[in-house]
Each structure stands twice: as C-alpha cells, then as structure tokens.
Motif scaffolding. Sequence first.
Motif, short mmCIF file in Angstrom:
data_model
loop_
_atom_site.label_atom_id
_atom_site.label_comp_id
_atom_site.label_asym_id
_atom_site.label_seq_id
_atom_site.Cartn_x
_atom_site.Cartn_y
_atom_site.Cartn_z
N LEU A 93 116.71 60.68 102.18
CA LEU A 93 115.71 61.49 102.89
C LEU A 93 115.70 61.19 104.39
N ILE A 94 116.05 59.97 104.75
CA ILE A 94 116.08 59.61 106.17
C ILE A 94 117.43 59.92 106.79
N VAL A 98 119.08 63.40 109.47
CA VAL A 98 119.47 62.88 110.78
C VAL A 98 120.96 63.09 111.02
N ALA A 99 121.80 62.84 109.99
CA ALA A 99 123.24 63.01 110.15
C ALA A 99 123.61 64.47 110.37
N GLU A 104 123.32 67.56 117.75
CA GLU A 104 122.20 68.08 118.55
C GLU A 104 121.33 66.94 119.05
N LEU A 105 121.15 65.91 118.19
CA LEU A 105 120.32 64.77 118.60
C LEU A 105 120.95 64.02 119.76
N THR A 106 122.28 63.85 119.72
CA THR A 106 122.98 63.16 120.82
C THR A 106 122.83 63.92 122.13
N PRO A 244 111.79 62.96 107.15
CA PRO A 244 112.41 61.64 107.35
C PRO A 244 111.53 60.67 108.14
N LEU A 245 110.84 61.17 109.15
CA LEU A 245 109.99 60.29 109.94
C LEU A 245 108.81 59.79 109.13
#
Length: 367
Positions: A93-94, A98-99, A104-106, A244-245
């Motif tokens: 779930l986390i 994120v992966a 986009e996160l980078t 996830p958070l």
Amino acid sequence: MTATLSSGKTRAALRTSARVSGELLLVFVMLAVALWLMGRMWSVVWPLVVGLLLTTLTWPVARFLRRHGWHPALAASAVTVLFLAVAAGVVALIAVPVASQSGELTDGVVEGIQRLREWAAGPPLNIGDAQINKAFDSAVARAQDGLGSMVGAVVTGVGTVVNGIVTAVLALFLMFFFLKDGPRFLPWLARQLPGRLATDVPTVAARGWETLGSFVRSQAAVGLLDAVLIGLGLWVLGVPLVLPLAVLTFVSAFVPIVGALFAGFVAVLIALVYNGLTDALIVLALIVVVQQLEGNVFQPMIQSRGLGLHAAVILLAVTLGGSLAGIVGSLLAVPVAALIAVAWNYVHEQLSDPEPEPTPAPGAPAQ
C-alpha cells in the motif's frame, strides 16, 4: 520548658535509617547489575521483546482458532502466515503507489527545490544565487573533508540494517513458538520454582502479559486515530497518495519520535511537490497539531485507561526512557513502567494486612 532529645530514641532512629539506606542501596546495586547483564545480552533480549509484542498483537486470532479446534501448531502457522501477508500488504500500500508515480514525484521534488530557491531569493530573506552557490560549495567541501566519517556512517548504517533484519527474523520465529506453546509456559514455570515462588511468579507473569496486550492495543488505537485525522486533512487539501501516507502514519506510530517525524516529513514533502508551498505549510501545521494532541492528550488518556497508569506517569516514563536509551527507550518506557506497576501492586497486595471486619454495635442483632 525546653524538651531534650532522647539519646536512646536518637540512636534507634539512626540505626533504622542506616539499615533502610543499606537495604535500598543493595536493591539499587542489584538493579544496576540486572540492567548491565541485560545490556550484555541485548542481541537476545531485543528480539525476545519484539517477539512478545508481536505475540500480544496476534494472540487473539490464534486463541480464536485454538478454541475452534485447530491444532496449536497449525493455528500458530496460520497466524504467522497471515501476519506476514498483512505486513506485505502494508508495504505494498505504501510502495506501489509511490513507485507508480516515482517519475512525477522526482520532477516535482526538483520543481519544489527550485520554488524554495526562488522564495529564498525574494524578501524578506533576499538570498541571492551567489550566496546559495557559495553555501552549496561549502557543503560539498565539508562532505569531501569528512569522507572518511561518511564511509564509517554508511558502514554503520549497513550494519544497523543487517541487525534489524536478523532481529525481525528471530522475533518472527519467537512469535511462532510463543503462539504455539505460550499457554504451556506458566504451568511449566510453576513446576520449576520452589515454594511460594511457584504461585507468585506465574501470577505476576500472567498480569504482565495482559498489560502488554493492553499496551499494544492502545498503541494501535493511537496510530489509527493519527492516520484517520491526518488522512482526512490530506484528502480535504487534495494531496495525492493519501492512502499510503495514512498507512505510513499508522505504522510509524509504533516507533516513537522518529516514526512521527519521518511520516510527517514525507507528507509535507509530497504536499509541497504536488500542491505548492501554501498547502505544504497547512499540512505541516496539521501534523504538528495532531502530534501534539497525540502526545499530550490521546496517548496518555488511552494508555492510562488500558494500562492503569496516570497520564503524568506515562509522560514522565517516555521522557526518562528517551533520555536513557533513545528511541528504544521511548518505545519500551511505557510497557516497562506498566510491568513495574503490576509487580508493585502484587507485592502491595501480598504485604497488606486484610481489612478487619466491622465490629457490630452493642445491642445490634447478630448476622
């Protein structure tokens, strides 16, 4: 008329004070020796403690299966596999969301750093590019000068990770054996101890087991409350990766101080990347408020109700444990304080005289 001190009573009081002081000193020396031995055996004690805490969390399921006719080994195996599946699900779930958004996160992290740089260049800071570059060059020079210490820190970190993996594996095996053979431990212990110890020690151990279960359940309740409140706030603000958070917040609640700081840092960073500086500051304020409510209101209230300890005692225990043993001390402070209270209450019960029955009043009819 001036009263004079009695030399006999004074000597008796001094002798009593000296005897009590000597006995207390002997007790403190024994405690210091016990703590020293525990520190020498910490590589065994720590997996044992983690295994016990995991067992208190999973024992209700194993007990349910055993009561419905499952063999102890089969019930312990099923619960262990279920626990591993749940742990893997929590990691998924986390990690998976994120992966999937890592690219986009980078890009967002780079954009967020650039935005912070532009904000620092404006009023009231007015930090120019030359100052930023100079600070960056200074940081690089310090990093190069401290390369040896950095390598040592990396090696230490790798060793810590390896020790953590070994501890987790040992704790998992111990959890399985506790689930399988736990109910036979107290009768076995009673057979090994002489005299009155055969009754006192198993009784205190049984009460301590119930106390550990209350601690784990209360910690889970606090973590769930944190996850719900922070998750709702992130959802209202439109921050992505809410689930996830929230899961990360719940899991990190079992690791005092560092867990909350890490989960809060991740939430603020994602809010900054995707929503901008204003929402990031709002998320930061939300996390600070929730953490303050948790540390000063929710956690002391829930744990004091489940453990029979006053909220002030819990706050002092966490503070003392953190100052003595860091994160591990903060994690173990509350259950250790509760176990000490269990032992003290039992000793107090055994040493107290029974309350005398009320004397009937003259002329009252006999019961």
